[in-house]
Design an enzyme around this catalytic site. Structure first.
Site, PDB file in Angstrom:
ATOM      1  N   ARG A 292      -0.063   7.565  -2.956  1.00  0.00           N
ATOM      2  CA  ARG A 292       0.424   8.717  -2.162  1.00  0.00           C
ATOM      3  C   ARG A 292       1.869   9.055  -2.499  1.00  0.00           C
ATOM      4  O   ARG A 292       2.247  10.205  -2.633  1.00  0.00           O
ATOM      5  CB  ARG A 292       0.284   8.405  -0.657  1.00  0.00           C
ATOM      6  N   TRP A 293       2.693   8.034  -2.678  1.00  0.00           N
ATOM      7  CA  TRP A 293       4.101   8.265  -3.036  1.00  0.00           C
ATOM      8  C   TRP A 293       4.188   8.992  -4.374  1.00  0.00           C
ATOM      9  O   TRP A 293       4.919   9.965  -4.526  1.00  0.00           O
ATOM     10  CB  TRP A 293       4.837   6.918  -3.098  1.00  0.00           C
TER      11      TRP A 293
ATOM     12  N   THR B 181     -10.681  -7.057  -5.400  1.00  0.00           N
ATOM     13  CA  THR B 181     -11.994  -6.973  -6.058  1.00  0.00           C
ATOM     14  C   THR B 181     -12.585  -5.575  -5.878  1.00  0.00           C
ATOM     15  O   THR B 181     -13.444  -5.159  -6.647  1.00  0.00           O
ATOM     16  CB  THR B 181     -12.966  -8.038  -5.474  1.00  0.00           C
TER      17      THR B 181
ATOM     18  N   HIS C 155       2.787   3.738  -8.951  1.00  0.00           N
ATOM     19  CA  HIS C 155       2.660   2.308  -9.275  1.00  0.00           C
ATOM     20  C   HIS C 155       3.916   1.814  -9.989  1.00  0.00           C
ATOM     21  O   HIS C 155       4.401   0.710  -9.726  1.00  0.00           O
ATOM     22  CB  HIS C 155       1.421   2.061 -10.135  1.00  0.00           C
TER      23      HIS C 155
ATOM     24  N   ASP D 263       0.826  -1.214   0.000  1.00  0.00           N
ATOM     25  CA  ASP D 263       0.000   0.000   0.000  1.00  0.00           C
ATOM     26  C   ASP D 263       0.863   1.267   0.000  1.00  0.00           C
ATOM     27  O   ASP D 263       1.953   1.286   0.591  1.00  0.00           O
ATOM     28  CB  ASP D 263      -0.896  -0.024   1.256  1.00  0.00           C
TER      29      ASP D 263
ATOM     30  N   TRP E   6     -11.604  -2.167  -8.509  1.00  0.00           N
ATOM     31  CA  TRP E   6     -12.323  -1.778  -9.736  1.00  0.00           C
ATOM     32  C   TRP E   6     -13.000  -0.429  -9.573  1.00  0.00           C
ATOM     33  O   TRP E   6     -13.408   0.191 -10.554  1.00  0.00           O
ATOM     34  CB  TRP E   6     -13.374  -2.830 -10.098  1.00  0.00           C
TER      35      TRP E   6
ATOM     36  N   ARG F  36      -5.123  -2.129   8.462  1.00  0.00           N
ATOM     37  CA  ARG F  36      -6.292  -2.972   8.225  1.00  0.00           C
ATOM     38  C   ARG F  36      -5.946  -4.087   7.230  1.00  0.00           C
ATOM     39  O   ARG F  36      -4.887  -4.042   6.590  1.00  0.00           O
ATOM     40  CB  ARG F  36      -7.487  -2.146   7.734  1.00  0.00           C
TER      41      ARG F  36
ATOM     42  N   LEU G 156      11.065 -20.599  -5.578  1.00  0.00           N
ATOM     43  CA  LEU G 156      10.148 -19.674  -4.899  1.00  0.00           C
ATOM     44  C   LEU G 156       8.820 -19.696  -5.633  1.00  0.00           C
ATOM     45  O   LEU G 156       8.794 -19.692  -6.860  1.00  0.00           O
ATOM     46  CB  LEU G 156      10.735 -18.248  -4.935  1.00  0.00           C
TER      47      LEU G 156
END
Ligand code: FPP
Length: 224
Positions: free
Chosen positions: A16-17, A58, A29, A12, A61, A178, A122
């Site tokens: 903001r970044w 979900t 992103h 998350d 969107w 959260r 991995l």
């Protein structure tokens, strides 16, 4: 010291970044993807066998179409440019969530999963169009349809994380405490680390610090 097989991450803070440093959420992103690459490397170095990344929920969107398209464009390019390399590094890619994207992206995802399915170093579980509540409902439905006994073992086998051990560690970056509909069943006994840094600023040092801390925790699983 605690064994460590599986790390799950809620990445998350990209938006903001991006707004803070580049005046664009999408730039966040893009920078977030660089962190993904760093963390994959560090996961291999730490000899961790499973890494689950929450890339698109979900609920995501609800975002503006432009941002959604950009995220999928990043993912497409990532797969096109990196799947060979991941395969050579013996990395398996698995998608959890429902693959109902563009034809092109769905095809790429299926191709990437097939190509890497026997790899052992991995396993990266990419949560895409994933929501834990829907996952739980569809597990209930299929266990009832199959007329199987409802117990923990059977139930776990109807989840998309079948055959994947529950996460030992959950990291959520971005200073938000959260779970956001992520792995609600699987996180029952997971050690949770909320990290203030935004995902693009998170690095392997921060990651290694969390791993070190985790290894020293006394895990009781309800015992004493
Ligand atoms: C949450 O930050 C991040 C996402 C919804 C997308 C995660 C995507 C990446 C890390 C890059 C792409 C990854 C792959 C594997 C292609 P946010 O946008 O909710 O941040 P905010 O809380 O600051 O708005």
């Amino acid at each position: 010291m605690n064994p460590l097989k599986h790390v799950a991450i809620i990445m998350d803070g990209n938006g903001r970044w991006g707004l803070k440093f580049k005046n664009s959420r999408n730039a966040g992103h893009k920078a977030g993807l660089k962190t993904v690459e760093k963390i994959i490397k560090a996961t291999i170095k730490n000899n961790i066998k499973f890494l689950t990344l929450y890339a698109f929920s979900t609920e995501n969107w609800k975002r503006p179409k432009k941002e959604i398209n950009y995220l999928f464009h990043l993912l497409e390019n990532f797969l096109i440019n990196r799947i060979e390399e991941l395969h050579k590094k013996n990395i398996k890619l698995k998608i959890i969530g429902n693959k109902n994207f563009s034809k092109k992206l769905n095809k790429l995802l299926i191709y990437s999963e097939r190509k890497t399915k026997n790899n052992k170093k991995l396993q990266i579980n990419l949560a895409l169009n994933y929501g834990s509540k829907l996952e739980l409902i569809s597990a209930f439905k299929s266990i009832i349809k199959n007329k199987e006994a409802i117990n923990i073992k059977n139930f776990s086998n109807h989840l998309q994380t079948k055959n994947i051990p529950d996460p030992d560690i959950l990291i959520r970056t971005g200073d938000t405490n959260r779970l956001s509909n992520f792995l609600l069943w699987q996180l029952a006994y997971t050690e949770i680390f909320f990290e203030k840094k935004l995902w693009p600023s998170f690095n392997d040092k921060d990651y290694n610090k969390i791993i070190k801390k985790y290894k020293r925790i006394k895990r009781n699983f309800g015992g004493i």
